[in-house]
Design an enzyme around this catalytic site. Structure first.
Site, short mmCIF file in Angstrom:
data_model
loop_
_atom_site.label_atom_id
_atom_site.label_comp_id
_atom_site.label_asym_id
_atom_site.label_seq_id
_atom_site.Cartn_x
_atom_site.Cartn_y
_atom_site.Cartn_z
N TYR A 80 -5.96 5.93 2.71
CA TYR A 80 -5.33 4.87 3.50
C TYR A 80 -3.89 5.20 3.85
O TYR A 80 -2.99 4.37 3.69
CB TYR A 80 -5.42 3.52 2.79
CG TYR A 80 -6.81 3.17 2.30
CD1 TYR A 80 -7.93 3.43 3.09
CD2 TYR A 80 -7.01 2.58 1.07
CE1 TYR A 80 -9.21 3.11 2.65
CE2 TYR A 80 -8.28 2.26 0.62
CZ TYR A 80 -9.38 2.53 1.40
OH TYR A 80 -10.64 2.22 0.97
N HIS A 81 -3.68 6.42 4.36
CA HIS A 81 -2.35 6.87 4.76
C HIS A 81 -2.31 7.31 6.22
O HIS A 81 -1.80 8.39 6.53
CB HIS A 81 -1.89 8.04 3.86
CG HIS A 81 -1.87 7.72 2.41
ND1 HIS A 81 -1.89 8.73 1.44
CD2 HIS A 81 -1.82 6.55 1.73
CE1 HIS A 81 -1.86 8.17 0.24
NE2 HIS A 81 -1.81 6.84 0.39
N PRO A 82 -2.84 6.53 7.16
CA PRO A 82 -2.83 6.99 8.56
C PRO A 82 -1.41 7.03 9.12
O PRO A 82 -0.59 6.15 8.84
CB PRO A 82 -3.68 5.93 9.27
CG PRO A 82 -3.51 4.69 8.44
CD PRO A 82 -3.43 5.19 7.02
#
Length: 551
Positions: free
Chosen positions: A466-468
């Site tokens: 969850y690091h876009p």
């Protein structure tokens, strides 16, 4: 409504910018579609798996079927609440490695080397660590509380000890001089509660007379005579324009920011034309350069009943919740990511490219526990994938979710690096300190040994961390693929900036909430026309024999 600055997004970047701009005396309106962060599922660190799976707090985005992961669709949570993703994330605080920012500067983002950004990290932090040497690298009076867990569970210490038994370094502070090694993990938790960007920045800013929160869905940026002058928003069935006297500032996330740019006529010209959108600035880089971290959960059955599984039942969860509500203590006061490591995958790799989170229960982010009962897991993944994806419009309708294709695992190096992650992890877990606690490997399972076996496991089980980021990257004004310049100004437009994780040229080592807040802190000075904080030329620790040895 009208103000000097209109900020779209009350997340990590928008909150930090609102605080700094209003602190300087400018009037600010922050536009946010999401609601309140008042619920206990957000406030209690131990409940972190809940808000990112709740429609009231999460936009509910998902990737398109990923071709290199067997067509799987991966969740892409983004916070739809004040505080944005800092209100639903795992609260892990990582600055990134110094070399990450040196790479930014070398790629065209002048003024963003480590020496340039370190003063902003110091400005934002209120660090509660220990050790004089570390304190020289850290900030102690900023808005963002950064703490360490109590590490009461013996598994945390066993994991760190096993890393050292395997020949790796320890680190007293991976956010200080030396990232490489095993040690304590840091979190944005304060006095047993999530310390989000809303708590640190937005709520103090809103207590000032010159900062206002306006609810609504941003539909497009409004231009007059070629200059951004406001934002059109929907409030129920009503459409209104929030006007900016000076600038419009986009901080809507690396998913919604490129969407809003494209809806406003800034993006790949052919793509906009397909959707009937008049092209204001043909910038092919809008939505491109999408990056993320993938990770695997390597799970182990425990020999002793000392894991958090003892609370994984109705009575246990009731106890944890009641204790936290009454005292702010206990398992609910921690995100349970209290031990970490950053290592290099091979000799010749200059700085860490693998990250570990250790968790004393075998459980997924969606809350599904391993069927075998007491267990624990390590989250492990490579930090610098060469894969790149894109965010595009699904329709010219502001209510429509964009298309998100990460193109995960699209290079041979991705597969090699993940196989290395599994094999290096197994070696660490075989060390005496952890072997004393491991009954057996749950997944991938001892039978998975060949490259083909591991590739099948990776294909079926790799998950987003969850690091876009990266979808409106910074670069030189003459770089055709850059979207913003080094001060966040959208190239080909006036009066419009981007200040969130969209501007990252390349993803940083580790969790990206800290770097996102840092970017907004620094961009606030650019917006205000202030000289950047003086550079800090101290040098990070780099393994002296990195070219010849892996550890």
């Amino acid at each position: 409504m009208e103000a000097d600055y209109v900020i779209v997004g009350a997340g990590s970047a928008g909150s930090a910018a609102a605080y700094r701009l209003s602190e300087a005396g400018a009037s600010v309106i922050v536009i946010e579609y999401g609601g309140s962060d008042a619920g206990p599922f957000i406030r209690m660190p131990g409940a972190l798996s809940y808000p990112m799976n709740m429609a009231m707090y999460d936009w509910g985005f998902a990737s398109e079927p990923e071709p290199h992961l067997g067509g799987r669709v991966l969740a892409t949570p983004r916070g739809k609440v004040i505080g944005g993703s800092s209100s639903i994330n795992g609260m892990v605080y990582v600055r990134g490695h110094a070399r990450d920012f040196d790479n930014w500067a070398q790629s065209g983002a002048r003024g963003w080397s480590f020496a340039d950004v370190l003063p902003y990290y110091r400005r934002l932090e209120c660090w509660h660590g220990n050790g004089e040497a570390d304190a020289n690298w850290r900030g102690t009076d900023g808005p963002l509380h950064v703490t360490r867990g109590r590490r009461e569970n013996p598994l945390f210490g066993a994991f760190v000890t096993a890393g050292r038994e395997a020949g790796y370094h320890g680190t007293d502070d991976y956010n200080g001089e030396k990232q490489e090694g095993f040690g304590a993990m840091e979190a944005t938790i304060w006095r047993g509660r999530r310390w989000s960007a809303a708590a640190a920045y937005l709520k103090p800013a809103l207590r000032r007379d010159n900062c206002t929160l306006r609810r609504g869905l941003a539909r497009r940026v409004v231009f007059e005579r070629g200059r951004a002058c406001g934002v059109e928003i929907a409030r129920g069935r009503r459409i209104e324009t929030v006007r900016a006297r000076r600038e419009v500032i986009l901080a809507a996330s690396s998913i919604n920011t490129p969407k809003l740019l494209m809806l406003s006529g800034i993006g790949p010209g052919a793509h906009l034309a397909e959707h009937g959108i008049a092209v204001r600035a043909d910038r092919p880089g809008v939505g491109a350069n999408l990056q993320d971290h993938l990770e695997l959960y390597l799970q182990y059955a425990a020999k002793q009943p000392i894991t958090l599984f003892r609370y994984w039942n109705l009575l246990g969860k009731a106890y944890v919740g009641a204790r936290w509500l009454l005292t702010g203590t206990g398992p609910g006061a921690s995100n349970q990511f209290e031990a970490a490591a950053f290592i290099r995958s091979a000799a010749g790799v200059e700085y860490p490219d693998i990250q570990y989170h250790f968790l004393p229960i075998a459980v997924r982010y969606d809350g599904q526990a391993a069927a075998e009962g007491h267990g624990f897991q390590v989250h492990v993944g490579p930090m610098r994938s060469g894969s790149r994806g894109r965010v595009t419009l699904r329709a010219p309708d502001p209510d429509a979710a964009p298309r998100i294709r990460f193109n995960y695992m699209s290079t041979p190096e991705d597969w090699r690096d993940f196989r290395n992650c599994i094999r290096l992890t197994r070696e660490i877990m075989d060390q005496p300190a952890m072997a004393a606690h491991v009954r057996h490997e749950i997944q991938p399972g001892a039978e998975a040994q060949s490259d083909a076996d591991l590739d099948a496991f990776i294909r079926d089980h790799a998950e987003s961390a969850y690091h876009p980021c990266g979808t409106a990257r910074m670069g030189a004004a003459d770089d055709p693929d850059a979207v913003v310049d080094a001060e966040g100004r959208v190239i080909g437009s006036e009066g419009l900036r981007v200040i969130d994780s969209s501007v990252f040229p390349r993803i940083t080592n580790g969790n990206i909430n800290g770097p996102t807040i840092m970017v907004a802190e620094k961009m606030a000075d650019h917006i205000l026309g202030r000289a950047p904080l003086p550079r800090d030329e101290r040098r990070p620790w780099i393994h002296p024999d990195w070219a010849q040895t892996q550890r």
